[in-house]
Design a protein around this motif. Structure first.
Motif, PDB file in Angstrom:
ATOM      1  N   THR A   1       0.863  -1.168   0.000  1.00 14.02           N
ATOM      2  CA  THR A   1       0.000   0.000   0.000  1.00 14.02           C
ATOM      3  C   THR A   1       0.897   1.213   0.000  1.00 14.02           C
ATOM      4  OG1 THR A   1      -0.075   0.164   2.395  1.00 14.02           O
ATOM      5  CG2 THR A   1      -1.748  -1.215   1.368  1.00 14.02           C
TER       6      THR A   1
ATOM      7  N   CYS B   1     -13.722   9.756  -0.210  1.00 10.50           N
ATOM      8  CA  CYS B   1     -12.952   8.638  -0.774  1.00 10.50           C
ATOM      9  C   CYS B   1     -11.537   9.060  -1.159  1.00 10.50           C
ATOM     10  CB  CYS B   1     -13.669   8.070  -2.000  1.00 10.50           C
ATOM     11  SG  CYS B   1     -15.190   7.208  -1.619  1.00 10.50           S
TER      12      CYS B   1
ATOM     13  N   VAL C   1      -9.462   9.404   1.949  1.00 13.54           N
ATOM     14  CA  VAL C   1      -9.008   8.101   2.447  1.00 13.54           C
ATOM     15  C   VAL C   1      -7.800   7.626   1.653  1.00 13.54           C
ATOM     16  CG1 VAL C   1      -9.626   5.653   2.669  1.00 13.54           C
ATOM     17  CG2 VAL C   1     -11.259   7.427   3.349  1.00 13.54           C
ATOM     18  N   ARG C   2      -7.829   7.849   0.338  1.00 17.58           N
ATOM     19  CA  ARG C   2      -6.700   7.438  -0.506  1.00 17.58           C
ATOM     20  C   ARG C   2      -5.419   8.168  -0.116  1.00 17.58           C
ATOM     21  NH1 ARG C   2      -6.325   4.874  -5.072  1.00 17.58           N
ATOM     22  NH2 ARG C   2      -4.737   6.345  -5.752  1.00 17.58           N
TER      23      ARG C   2
ATOM     24  N   SER D   1      -4.815   9.387   2.936  1.00 22.01           N
ATOM     25  CA  SER D   1      -4.551   9.286   4.373  1.00 22.01           C
ATOM     26  C   SER D   1      -3.469   8.251   4.654  1.00 22.01           C
ATOM     27  CB  SER D   1      -5.838   8.908   5.120  1.00 22.01           C
ATOM     28  OG  SER D   1      -6.285   7.628   4.706  1.00 22.01           O
TER      29      SER D   1
ATOM     30  N   THR E   1      -2.833   5.318   5.734  1.00 19.58           N
ATOM     31  CA  THR E   1      -3.371   4.009   6.078  1.00 19.58           C
ATOM     32  C   THR E   1      -2.541   2.903   5.456  1.00 19.58           C
ATOM     33  OG1 THR E   1      -5.299   2.553   5.897  1.00 19.58           O
ATOM     34  CG2 THR E   1      -4.958   4.116   4.111  1.00 19.58           C
TER      35      THR E   1
ATOM     36  N   ASN F   1      -3.918  -0.149   5.132  1.00 20.49           N
ATOM     37  CA  ASN F   1      -4.927  -1.144   4.828  1.00 20.49           C
ATOM     38  C   ASN F   1      -5.198  -1.172   3.328  1.00 20.49           C
ATOM     39  OD1 ASN F   1      -7.403  -2.613   4.560  1.00 20.49           O
ATOM     40  ND2 ASN F   1      -7.750  -2.265   6.750  1.00 20.49           N
TER      41      ASN F   1
ATOM     42  N   SER G   1      -7.287  -2.987   1.733  1.00 21.51           N
ATOM     43  CA  SER G   1      -8.725  -3.049   1.460  1.00 21.51           C
ATOM     44  C   SER G   1      -9.335  -1.654   1.400  1.00 21.51           C
ATOM     45  CB  SER G   1      -9.432  -3.879   2.543  1.00 21.51           C
ATOM     46  OG  SER G   1      -8.928  -5.193   2.571  1.00 21.51           O
ATOM     47  N   TRP G   2      -8.951  -0.800   2.353  1.00 21.08           N
ATOM     48  CA  TRP G   2      -9.490   0.565   2.373  1.00 21.08           C
ATOM     49  C   TRP G   2      -9.110   1.323   1.113  1.00 21.08           C
ATOM     50  CZ3 TRP G   2     -13.226   2.849   4.773  1.00 21.08           C
ATOM     51  CH2 TRP G   2     -13.632   2.408   6.032  1.00 21.08           C
ATOM     52  N   ILE G   3      -7.879   1.193   0.688  1.00 22.41           N
ATOM     53  CA  ILE G   3      -7.428   1.914  -0.501  1.00 22.41           C
ATOM     54  C   ILE G   3      -8.160   1.413  -1.740  1.00 22.41           C
ATOM     55  CG2 ILE G   3      -5.446   2.326  -2.014  1.00 22.41           C
ATOM     56  CD1 ILE G   3      -3.683   2.403   0.404  1.00 22.41           C
TER      57      ILE G   3
ATOM     58  N   VAL H   1     -11.139  -0.139  -1.884  1.00 17.97           N
ATOM     59  CA  VAL H   1     -12.550   0.236  -1.825  1.00 17.97           C
ATOM     60  C   VAL H   1     -12.733   1.724  -2.091  1.00 17.97           C
ATOM     61  CG1 VAL H   1     -14.546   0.451  -0.288  1.00 17.97           C
ATOM     62  CG2 VAL H   1     -13.207  -1.655  -0.302  1.00 17.97           C
ATOM     63  N   SER H   2     -11.875   2.556  -1.500  1.00 19.25           N
ATOM     64  CA  SER H   2     -11.990   4.006  -1.714  1.00 19.25           C
ATOM     65  C   SER H   2     -11.753   4.358  -3.178  1.00 19.25           C
ATOM     66  CB  SER H   2     -11.001   4.757  -0.821  1.00 19.25           C
ATOM     67  OG  SER H   2      -9.657   4.438  -1.145  1.00 19.25           O
TER      68      SER H   2
END
Length: 291
Positions: free
Chosen positions: A163, A241, A244-245, A247, A249, A251, A253-255, A257-258
């Motif tokens: 990530t 979204c 979040v990309r 941020s 993180t 994770n 999955s978060w990247i 999904v966002s």
């Protein structure tokens, strides 16, 4: 996790392809029949969205198939600058479109609004140019953000689930987020103010009209409020979204999904514009009917 990335990548490719086709259709139709100033803003916004969606497809290829590229600071700087430039351009052009609708539809008697209402058509080119210049200016500092601090944490095992956060230092990730918020919040704020002014104008108009709910002007107000409210919801989803990309993180999955959800607002709003605009809808029906 690899299967999950492939599935989300396939969904992103599908969303981006449909979005590019819809926005390309808007540009082609407006270019063929260029009449109103709002057509110019719509065409610029649709072009910007096409570039953004194509870029998201390309970025996903790198993210899934060549994660090792993110170890290179120059590559990360280039990716970040392109992301910021396209995102900020979308934000500012979207805000320009909403300000245009607000000025044209509202009935405020303030001198500033009167000036804008009489000059807005001739100022459209300058608004578009200013949007592009501000977007470029807010994206250029990204060239100096990437550093080598996070490379030491990038191992062969991490390469499988890489990530952005794993290959960047904390300082770099927080700088990314701050730059995105600084460049995106002003147009979002102006966007919200434009909608509030439009709703207030509608409320004043209703009070003056009494029971005259059949007024064409009132219907225009209601249509504009509905359109801009939908626009605001999609805009906020896109803003969250993309935040979040950027941020810090780790994770995957978060990247993923966002990224997938961030491609939906440009697609849905472009579809709404086509359906709600007679010229675009008629042209689309001609294409489907083969005329």
């Amino acid at each position: 996790m690899t299967l999950y990335l492939y599935i989300t990548a396939a969904l992103i490719y599908g969303e981006c392809t449909v979005g590019i086709l819809l926005n390309g259709f808007i540009v082609a139709t407006n270019f063929k029949n260029w009449r109103l100033p709002c057509d110019k803003i719509l065409s610029c916004l649709a072009t910007s969205r096409c570039l953004f969606l194509f870029y998201m497809m390309l970025l996903n290829v790198f993210f899934v198939f060549s994660p090792q590229l993110y170890r290179i600071p120059v590559f990360r700087s280039s990716v970040l600058m392109c992301t910021m430039l396209l995102s900020h351009t979308n934000f500012w052009l979207t805000t320009t479109l909403c300000v245009f609708y607000c000025v044209k539809i509202t009935n405020y008697s303030h001198k500033f609004f009167t000036f804008l209402k009489t000059r807005i058509s001739s100022l459209v080119h300058w608004f578009i140019l200013a949007s592009l210049l501000v977007s470029v200016a807010s994206s250029l500092p990204c060239v100096w953000i990437a550093d080598d601090g996070g490379q030491q944490n990038f191992t062969s095992s991490a390469a499988e689930n890489t990530t952005f956060g794993k290959v960047m230092s904390k300082k770099e990730t927080y700088n990314r987020l701050i730059m995105f918020l600084v460049g995106s919040f002003p147009p979002l704020l102006i966007f919200c103010v434009a909608i509030i002014l439009l709703i207030h104008s509608l409320w004043v108009h209703i009070r003056h009209m009494g029971t005259g709910f059949g007024s064409p002007n009132l219907e225009v107000h209601f249509g504009a409020v509905k359109s801009m409210s939908l626009f605001l919801v999609l805009h906020v989803v896109y803003f969250v979204c993309m935040s979040v990309r950027q941020s810090p993180t780790n994770n995957t999955s978060w990247i993923s999904v966002s990224s997938m959800v961030a491609c939906i607002p440009p697609l849905l709003h472009s579809l709404y514009i086509i359906i709600s605009t007679r010229k675009l809808k008629e042209e689309l029906l001609k294409w489907f009917c083969g005329q």
